[in-house]
Design an enzyme around this catalytic site. Structure first.
Site, mmCIF file in Angstrom:
data_model
loop_
_atom_site.group_PDB
_atom_site.id
_atom_site.type_symbol
_atom_site.label_atom_id
_atom_site.label_comp_id
_atom_site.label_asym_id
_atom_site.label_seq_id
_atom_site.Cartn_x
_atom_site.Cartn_y
_atom_site.Cartn_z
ATOM 1 N N ILE A 85 -7.614 0.963 1.782
ATOM 2 C CA ILE A 85 -7.401 2.264 1.129
ATOM 3 C C ILE A 85 -6.014 2.314 0.495
ATOM 4 O O ILE A 85 -5.714 3.211 -0.263
ATOM 5 C CB ILE A 85 -7.553 3.451 2.116
ATOM 6 C CG1 ILE A 85 -6.463 3.415 3.194
ATOM 7 C CG2 ILE A 85 -8.937 3.502 2.722
ATOM 8 C CD1 ILE A 85 -6.271 4.753 3.888
ATOM 9 N N ASP A 86 -5.146 1.339 0.837
ATOM 10 C CA ASP A 86 -3.762 1.389 0.348
ATOM 11 C C ASP A 86 -3.613 0.844 -1.072
ATOM 12 O O ASP A 86 -2.585 1.046 -1.701
ATOM 13 C CB ASP A 86 -2.845 0.561 1.270
ATOM 14 C CG ASP A 86 -2.926 1.007 2.718
ATOM 15 O OD1 ASP A 86 -3.277 2.174 2.951
ATOM 16 O OD2 ASP A 86 -2.632 0.181 3.611
ATOM 17 N N GLY A 102 -3.334 -8.841 5.797
ATOM 18 C CA GLY A 102 -3.296 -9.560 7.083
ATOM 19 C C GLY A 102 -4.474 -10.518 7.208
ATOM 20 O O GLY A 102 -4.319 -11.694 7.566
ATOM 21 N N THR A 103 -5.663 -10.022 6.869
ATOM 22 C CA THR A 103 -6.887 -10.843 6.947
ATOM 23 C C THR A 103 -6.799 -12.013 5.968
ATOM 24 O O THR A 103 -7.171 -13.147 6.305
ATOM 25 C CB THR A 103 -8.130 -9.971 6.632
ATOM 26 O OG1 THR A 103 -8.145 -8.885 7.551
ATOM 27 C CG2 THR A 103 -9.418 -10.748 6.736
ATOM 28 N N HIS A 107 -6.600 9.339 9.575
ATOM 29 C CA HIS A 107 -7.780 8.480 9.464
ATOM 30 C C HIS A 107 -8.976 9.144 8.777
ATOM 31 O O HIS A 107 -9.972 8.468 8.517
ATOM 32 C CB HIS A 107 -8.173 7.942 10.844
ATOM 33 C CG HIS A 107 -7.139 6.988 11.373
ATOM 34 N ND1 HIS A 107 -6.014 7.440 12.008
ATOM 35 C CD2 HIS A 107 -7.048 5.644 11.317
ATOM 36 C CE1 HIS A 107 -5.262 6.391 12.339
ATOM 37 N NE2 HIS A 107 -5.872 5.297 11.928
ATOM 38 N N GLY A 140 -1.063 4.871 3.359
ATOM 39 C CA GLY A 140 -0.681 3.940 2.295
ATOM 40 C C GLY A 140 0.327 2.888 2.713
ATOM 41 O O GLY A 140 0.733 2.072 1.902
ATOM 42 N N ARG A 141 0.795 2.958 3.965
ATOM 43 C CA ARG A 141 1.854 2.041 4.447
ATOM 44 C C ARG A 141 3.065 2.057 3.504
ATOM 45 O O ARG A 141 3.554 3.104 3.182
ATOM 46 C CB ARG A 141 1.300 0.625 4.605
ATOM 47 C CG ARG A 141 0.496 0.446 5.855
ATOM 48 C CD ARG A 141 0.380 -0.989 6.221
ATOM 49 N NE ARG A 141 -0.191 -1.763 5.132
ATOM 50 C CZ ARG A 141 -0.338 -3.067 5.131
ATOM 51 N NH1 ARG A 141 0.062 -3.766 6.165
ATOM 52 N NH2 ARG A 141 -0.884 -3.692 4.132
ATOM 53 N N GLN A 174 -8.993 9.765 5.903
ATOM 54 C CA GLN A 174 -9.023 9.058 4.618
ATOM 55 C C GLN A 174 -9.774 7.739 4.713
ATOM 56 O O GLN A 174 -10.094 7.119 3.708
ATOM 57 C CB GLN A 174 -7.592 8.790 4.137
ATOM 58 C CG GLN A 174 -6.813 10.055 3.843
ATOM 59 C CD GLN A 174 -5.304 9.845 3.924
ATOM 60 O OE1 GLN A 174 -4.649 9.741 2.911
ATOM 61 N NE2 GLN A 174 -4.764 9.768 5.119
ATOM 62 N N ARG A 175 -10.017 7.269 5.929
ATOM 63 C CA ARG A 175 -10.682 5.973 6.095
ATOM 64 C C ARG A 175 -12.161 6.100 6.440
ATOM 65 O O ARG A 175 -12.882 5.095 6.488
ATOM 66 C CB ARG A 175 -9.977 5.174 7.204
ATOM 67 C CG ARG A 175 -8.575 4.741 6.862
ATOM 68 C CD ARG A 175 -8.370 3.274 7.132
ATOM 69 N NE ARG A 175 -8.730 2.875 8.460
ATOM 70 C CZ ARG A 175 -7.860 2.486 9.399
ATOM 71 N NH1 ARG A 175 -6.569 2.488 9.131
ATOM 72 N NH2 ARG A 175 -8.277 2.092 10.567
#
Ligand code: F6P
Length: 364
Positions: free
Chosen positions: A140-141, A118-119, A286, A184-185, A288-289
């Site tokens: 992280i994905d 996105g960024t 979260h 991981g989306r 995981q983040r």
């Protein structure tokens, strides 16, 4: 003569290693190139609203090991679709011209955008309007194209692997099925790699839609071989053959509105009902983040930061730094915009998993 100046922002969901990049960029800019650095707060929101702070040695000292981002982040801010309240109503406005004006007024030589797809997409659009942009990939994905990996992934993989290890012992004691859901989306990298590292019996990823009957079969078969417990590692984006992903939340103001989550509950309920084996769920979310980045993520973040500053010095703009093999390179941002790197079906790790008896939710 005015001092040379660059800007930096961290956009999208945070991940461990962002502070290592902020530190790496700031120290390299000051030490090597005699530049000053301003950090925009809360991602593109700070750029739109003219909110920033000067980053000095003192500001970035001691942050290498810290999770999160000292600048804050936003996964909603977008100069091309900025939400404002007018007469009590939400209105979406393109404020990219005003944003570009601010960029000019601040006399920035370049803008370093640290973020995910996105960024990078917004950064690429600002580049098309004339900004000198350099991208630094994080997530992280691990789902960004054109780079072998991103910082943040190694830390998330460690957190997930440790969680799977811990769940193993309790699953064993209680003869249960434990379904561990990782983030991981739409990409299965985190589930695949933590699942292999943690010895998951079944790994379910979005790229391989599963058959629930196959999962029942494996769990029962393990029981017949004296293994009265099973560990299932499921990516939040996994789905059954012919079925849909499970949506946990719609974030209306976000460019990427869908938040996945909850598939583990469905699978655990189905297993318990069908096989009679007690099944429990752990959604890592979260966790995981957060927390301190692993050495690998700190090193990668630092190398990315140094390379980003090299690109600024060489005036090689509208590029994203990347790692290929062990080499830090750069690729045009436009090659990354709007794309997602998914697990290919011929991924060697799937083959390795199959060799050691891991099941992927279908007969392969
Ligand atoms: O892209 C990183 C990520 O953590 C995904 O794995 C997850 O689907 C999403 O962000 C969660 O977003 P949020 O922080 O908005 O809940």
């Amino acid at each position: 003569m005015a001092k040379r100046r660059i800007g930096i922002l961290t956009g999208g969901g945070d991940c461990p290693g962002l502070n290592a990049v902020i530190r790496g960029v700031t120290k390299t800019a000051i030490n090597r190139y005699g530049m000053e650095v301003i950090g925009f707060q809360d991602g593109f929101e700070g750029l739109i609203e003219n909110r920033f702070k000067f980053l000095t040695f003192e500001e970035v000292s001691g942050i290498l090991t810290q999770g999160g981002t000292i600048l804050g982040s936003s996964n909603k801010a977008n100069p091309f679709a900025h939400i404002v309240i007018e007469n009590g109503k939400k209105v979406v406005k393109d404020v990219s011209d005003e944003t570009m004006q601010l960029y000019e007024d601040l006399d920035l030589e370049a803008l370093i955008c640290v973020g995910g797809d996105g960024t990078m997409t917004i950064a690429g659009m600002l580049a098309e309007k004339g900004a000198n942009v350099v991208g630094v990939p994080k997530t992280i994905d691990k789902d960004l194209e054109e780079t072998d990996t991103t910082f943040g992934f190694d830390t998330a993989r460690l957190v997930a692997t440790e969680a799977i290890d811990r769940l193993h012992t309790t699953a064993q004691s209680h003869h249960r099925v434990m379904v561990v859901e990782v983030m991981g989306r739409n990409a299965g990298w985190l589930a695949l790699e933590s699942g292999i590292a943690g010895g998951g019996d079944i790994i379910l990823i979005p790229e391989i839609p599963y058959q629930i009957e196959e999962i029942f079969r494996v769990v029962r078969q393990r029981g017949r071989f004296g293994k009265r417990f099973s560990i299932i590692v499921v990516a939040e984006g996994a789905k059954p053959e012919g079925g849909e992903q499970v949506i946990n939340k719609i974030v209306e103001d976000s460019p990427e509105q869908i938040r996945l989550g909850g598939i583990s509950h469905i699978i655990a309920d189905q297993i318990e009902r069908e096989t009679g084996i007690e099944s429990r769920v752990a959604i890592l979310g979260h966790l995981q983040r957060g927390g301190t980045p692993t050495p690998l993520d700190r090193i990668l973040a630092t190398r990315f930061a140094v390379k980003a500053m090299e690109l600024v010095e060489q005036k090689k703009f509208n590029e994203m730094v990347a790692i290929k093999g062990n080499e830090i390179v750069s690729v045009p941002i436009k090659n990354v915009m709007g794309r997602q790197k998914l697990v290919p079906l011929d991924c060697p790790l799937i083959d390795a998993g199959l060799s050691v008896g891991t099941n992927f939710g279908i007969k392969m």
